[in-house]
Design a protein around this motif. Structure first.
Motif, PDB file in Angstrom:
ATOM      1  N   GLY A 119      11.372   2.258   3.741  1.00 54.33           N
ATOM      2  CA  GLY A 119      11.948   1.687   2.529  1.00 54.33           C
ATOM      3  C   GLY A 119      10.900   1.446   1.456  1.00 54.33           C
ATOM      4  O   GLY A 119      11.140   1.688   0.262  1.00 54.33           O
ATOM      5  N   ALA A 120       9.718   0.989   1.874  1.00 60.89           N
ATOM      6  CA  ALA A 120       8.637   0.740   0.908  1.00 60.89           C
ATOM      7  C   ALA A 120       8.209   2.033   0.221  1.00 60.89           C
ATOM      8  O   ALA A 120       7.976   2.069  -0.993  1.00 60.89           O
ATOM      9  CB  ALA A 120       7.452   0.094   1.615  1.00 60.89           C
ATOM     10  N   PHE A 151       0.826  -1.197   0.000  1.00 59.45           N
ATOM     11  CA  PHE A 151       0.000   0.000   0.000  1.00 59.45           C
ATOM     12  C   PHE A 151       0.869   1.260   0.000  1.00 59.45           C
ATOM     13  O   PHE A 151       0.604   2.209  -0.743  1.00 59.45           O
ATOM     14  CB  PHE A 151      -0.920  -0.018   1.224  1.00 59.45           C
ATOM     15  CG  PHE A 151      -2.017   0.998   1.149  1.00 59.45           C
ATOM     16  CD1 PHE A 151      -3.184   0.742   0.452  1.00 59.45           C
ATOM     17  CD2 PHE A 151      -1.883   2.221   1.771  1.00 59.45           C
ATOM     18  CE1 PHE A 151      -4.191   1.672   0.371  1.00 59.45           C
ATOM     19  CE2 PHE A 151      -2.892   3.163   1.704  1.00 59.45           C
ATOM     20  CZ  PHE A 151      -4.045   2.882   1.000  1.00 59.45           C
ATOM     21  N   VAL A 152       1.905   1.277   0.829  1.00 62.35           N
ATOM     22  CA  VAL A 152       2.792   2.442   0.903  1.00 62.35           C
ATOM     23  C   VAL A 152       3.582   2.586  -0.397  1.00 62.35           C
ATOM     24  O   VAL A 152       3.827   3.704  -0.873  1.00 62.35           O
ATOM     25  CB  VAL A 152       3.728   2.307   2.119  1.00 62.35           C
ATOM     26  CG1 VAL A 152       4.796   3.379   2.104  1.00 62.35           C
ATOM     27  CG2 VAL A 152       2.923   2.407   3.408  1.00 62.35           C
ATOM     28  N   TRP A 153       3.992   1.477  -0.998  1.00 65.37           N
ATOM     29  CA  TRP A 153       4.701   1.493  -2.287  1.00 65.37           C
ATOM     30  C   TRP A 153       3.834   2.146  -3.363  1.00 65.37           C
ATOM     31  O   TRP A 153       4.296   2.999  -4.122  1.00 65.37           O
ATOM     32  CB  TRP A 153       5.067   0.059  -2.659  1.00 65.37           C
ATOM     33  CG  TRP A 153       5.756  -0.131  -3.975  1.00 65.37           C
ATOM     34  CD1 TRP A 153       7.002   0.308  -4.315  1.00 65.37           C
ATOM     35  CD2 TRP A 153       5.262  -0.851  -5.115  1.00 65.37           C
ATOM     36  NE1 TRP A 153       7.313  -0.094  -5.601  1.00 65.37           N
ATOM     37  CE2 TRP A 153       6.261  -0.807  -6.105  1.00 65.37           C
ATOM     38  CE3 TRP A 153       4.088  -1.548  -5.379  1.00 65.37           C
ATOM     39  CZ2 TRP A 153       6.106  -1.409  -7.352  1.00 65.37           C
ATOM     40  CZ3 TRP A 153       3.929  -2.154  -6.617  1.00 65.37           C
ATOM     41  CH2 TRP A 153       4.925  -2.082  -7.593  1.00 65.37           C
ATOM     42  N   ILE A 154       2.565   1.762  -3.420  1.00 60.78           N
ATOM     43  CA  ILE A 154       1.638   2.348  -4.390  1.00 60.78           C
ATOM     44  C   ILE A 154       1.479   3.848  -4.124  1.00 60.78           C
ATOM     45  O   ILE A 154       1.458   4.665  -5.057  1.00 60.78           O
ATOM     46  CB  ILE A 154       0.270   1.629  -4.330  1.00 60.78           C
ATOM     47  CG1 ILE A 154       0.409   0.186  -4.805  1.00 60.78           C
ATOM     48  CG2 ILE A 154      -0.767   2.367  -5.178  1.00 60.78           C
ATOM     49  CD1 ILE A 154      -0.818  -0.670  -4.518  1.00 60.78           C
ATOM     50  N   ARG A 162      -4.473  -1.115  -6.273  1.00 59.04           N
ATOM     51  CA  ARG A 162      -4.788  -0.459  -5.015  1.00 59.04           C
ATOM     52  C   ARG A 162      -6.107  -0.976  -4.457  1.00 59.04           C
ATOM     53  O   ARG A 162      -6.219  -1.265  -3.259  1.00 59.04           O
ATOM     54  CB  ARG A 162      -4.863   1.055  -5.220  1.00 59.04           C
ATOM     55  CG  ARG A 162      -5.048   1.807  -3.922  1.00 59.04           C
ATOM     56  CD  ARG A 162      -5.379   3.283  -4.056  1.00 59.04           C
ATOM     57  NE  ARG A 162      -4.978   3.897  -5.268  1.00 59.04           N
ATOM     58  CZ  ARG A 162      -5.826   4.214  -6.252  1.00 59.04           C
ATOM     59  NH1 ARG A 162      -7.106   3.929  -6.143  1.00 59.04           N
ATOM     60  NH2 ARG A 162      -5.401   4.830  -7.339  1.00 59.04           N
ATOM     61  N   HIS A 163      -7.100  -1.114  -5.330  1.00 59.85           N
ATOM     62  CA  HIS A 163      -8.413  -1.599  -4.893  1.00 59.85           C
ATOM     63  C   HIS A 163      -8.310  -3.011  -4.320  1.00 59.85           C
ATOM     64  O   HIS A 163      -8.887  -3.304  -3.260  1.00 59.85           O
ATOM     65  CB  HIS A 163      -9.381  -1.586  -6.071  1.00 59.85           C
ATOM     66  CG  HIS A 163     -10.666  -2.292  -5.815  1.00 59.85           C
ATOM     67  ND1 HIS A 163     -11.671  -1.753  -5.042  1.00 59.85           N
ATOM     68  CD2 HIS A 163     -11.102  -3.525  -6.202  1.00 59.85           C
ATOM     69  CE1 HIS A 163     -12.679  -2.618  -4.970  1.00 59.85           C
ATOM     70  NE2 HIS A 163     -12.363  -3.688  -5.668  1.00 59.85           N
ATOM     71  N   HIS A 164      -7.565  -3.877  -4.991  1.00 60.40           N
ATOM     72  CA  HIS A 164      -7.513  -5.268  -4.548  1.00 60.40           C
ATOM     73  C   HIS A 164      -6.622  -5.449  -3.312  1.00 60.40           C
ATOM     74  O   HIS A 164      -6.877  -6.337  -2.499  1.00 60.40           O
ATOM     75  CB  HIS A 164      -7.044  -6.173  -5.697  1.00 60.40           C
ATOM     76  CG  HIS A 164      -8.098  -6.391  -6.735  1.00 60.40           C
ATOM     77  ND1 HIS A 164      -8.136  -5.682  -7.918  1.00 60.40           N
ATOM     78  CD2 HIS A 164      -9.185  -7.198  -6.740  1.00 60.40           C
ATOM     79  CE1 HIS A 164      -9.187  -6.065  -8.618  1.00 60.40           C
ATOM     80  NE2 HIS A 164      -9.841  -6.979  -7.938  1.00 60.40           N
ATOM     81  N   VAL A 165      -5.610  -4.613  -3.155  1.00 58.60           N
ATOM     82  CA  VAL A 165      -4.832  -4.647  -1.920  1.00 58.60           C
ATOM     83  C   VAL A 165      -5.721  -4.266  -0.744  1.00 58.60           C
ATOM     84  O   VAL A 165      -5.702  -4.910   0.315  1.00 58.60           O
ATOM     85  CB  VAL A 165      -3.604  -3.715  -2.018  1.00 58.60           C
ATOM     86  CG1 VAL A 165      -2.967  -3.508  -0.648  1.00 58.60           C
ATOM     87  CG2 VAL A 165      -2.578  -4.284  -2.983  1.00 58.60           C
TER      88      VAL A 165
END
Length: 399
Positions: A251-252, A80-83, A273-276
């Motif tokens: 880091g993410a 989530f943070v990566w996105i 994003r939706h599926h996460v």
């Protein structure tokens, strides 16, 4: 029952209770599903379910099950943070750098100052500052928690109100993007560990070199390969940051922030994003709820949460209204933008989780911050909806 069966029972609770609450009570206007999931995590935690049914709580959330859930939660929040890092639109902010810097700076500075003042009050009381925190780390950490805007949740709310692709929606995203960079930079400063400064310098240098190599590679890869290589890069950066004494979520975020959103299909990014959020983030919300504490008394925790909520809301609105005066905005714009930037939910909860992991805040402080984030986010839609109608009416009369 076997550990697998108990784990699946926990997953049944995690997935069914918030969905049924959201759907049957029709809470979407003031509490989107993601907010209901966070509230459910608190209710399933030790302070509510654990207090009401201690034997059942210990049976379902035993150490083996909690460890399994934590592993899923770690990967969920890293994704989530990566996105969120990838979706930062700093190019647009640079094109409007004067407006973006003034607004983002004041929108961040107002609640940071009031939140830090609230933290100074808490310093005088026992049970709020973590055992490994220096006073400035606690004050700055709590202050920045009050200043956070959750960019991914903001995107969801703007989509819901059909504002995401409109000029006002893009402006709000620019301000939130600039603030996101500042928030993570301040967090990195708070987490600097002088006993492991050598490792942190190695990580920064390695990130700079490998990040440049990753960008060079990404530009030359076919689109289908970029997702897989991006995930490898995510795992490597998260490991390096945690090894260096920072936090895997830092880091993410960095792993996503140096990647350009244009390298990825926007429809696929929205779908990911939706599926996460749908598939694995509910586990993170539950694990967050398991970390809440009411040991200092429910009334005290709610009182502190109210103080932090006042600092967050008043500081954000004051900062954005000042920006509106400086930049000559139309009537009503500052209030609308200020309330949209109140959206905290996930990013603030992630921020507070990191502070708790590093023992900069206590579980009681974490609980108060969590309640503040939920209240701030739940206020957004009910407050901005009538403001949007009034603005539309004013524009219609002007036309």
């Amino acid at each position: 029952m076997s550990t697998v069966e108990i784990f699946l029972l926990a997953m049944l609770l995690i997935l069914s209770v918030p969905y049924l609450t959201w759907r049957l009570l029709r809470t979407d206007y003031f509490a989107p599903l993601v907010v209901v999931q966070i509230i459910t995590g608190i209710l399933l935690g030790p302070g509510v379910l654990g207090a009401a049914f201690p034997e059942y709580y210990r049976f379902v959330f035993n150490p083996a099950v909690v460890q399994s859930l934590n592993g899923i939660a770690w990967w969920a929040v890293m994704l989530f943070v990566w996105i969120a890092g990838i979706e930062l639109d700093l190019k647009a902010a640079w094109l409007h750098k004067r407006e973006s810097s003034i607004t983002a700076g004041l929108a961040l500075g107002g609640p940071l100052l009031l939140g830090s003042a609230a933290a100074l009050v808490l310093l005088a009381l026992p049970g709020w500052m973590g055992p490994k925190a220096l006073s400035w780390q606690f004050v700055l950490g709590v202050g920045m928690s009050c200043a956070v805007t959750a960019l991914p949740i903001l995107i969801l709310l703007l989509e819901k109100l059909a504002l995401l692709r409109l000029p006002i929606g893009q402006r709000i995203l620019r301000y939130a993007s600039v603030d996101d960079i500042a928030i993570w930079a301040v967090l990195a400063m708070i987490l600097m560990d002088w006993q492991r400064v050598g490792r942190q310098l190695i990580f920064i240098l390695a990130f700079a070199v490998l990040g440049a190599a990753c960008r060079w590679l990404m530009k030359r890869l076919p689109a289908s390969d970029r997702w897989y290589v991006g995930l490898i890069w995510l795992a490597a950066c998260a490991f390096g940051a945690d090894w260096s004494g920072l936090h895997f979520m830092v880091g993410a975020f960095l792993a996503g922030a140096i990647l350009d959103a244009e390298w990825f299909d926007q429809t696929q990014m929205d779908s990911l994003r939706h599926h996460v959020l749908l598939v694995i983030m509910p586990v993170f919300f539950l694990s967050t709820g398991l970390r809440t504490s009411w040991e200092l008394g429910g009334s005290m925790v709610f009182l502190v949460a109210g103080l932090l909520l006042f600092a967050s809301v008043a500081g954000k609105l004051a900062g954005v209204h000042l920006a509106g005066r400086i930049l000559g905005w139309r009537p009503g714009e500052a209030s609308l933008i200020g309330w949209f930037l109140q959206t905290k939910a996930l990013i603030m909860i992630i921020f507070a989780n990191i502070l708790l992991d590093k023992q900069i805040i206590t579980s009681a402080s974490f609980t108060a911050l969590l309640l503040m984030a939920l209240a701030s986010t739940m206020l957004t839609i009910p407050v901005v909806t009538p403001k949007l109608k009034r603005m539309a009416a004013l524009l219609g009369r002007a036309a």
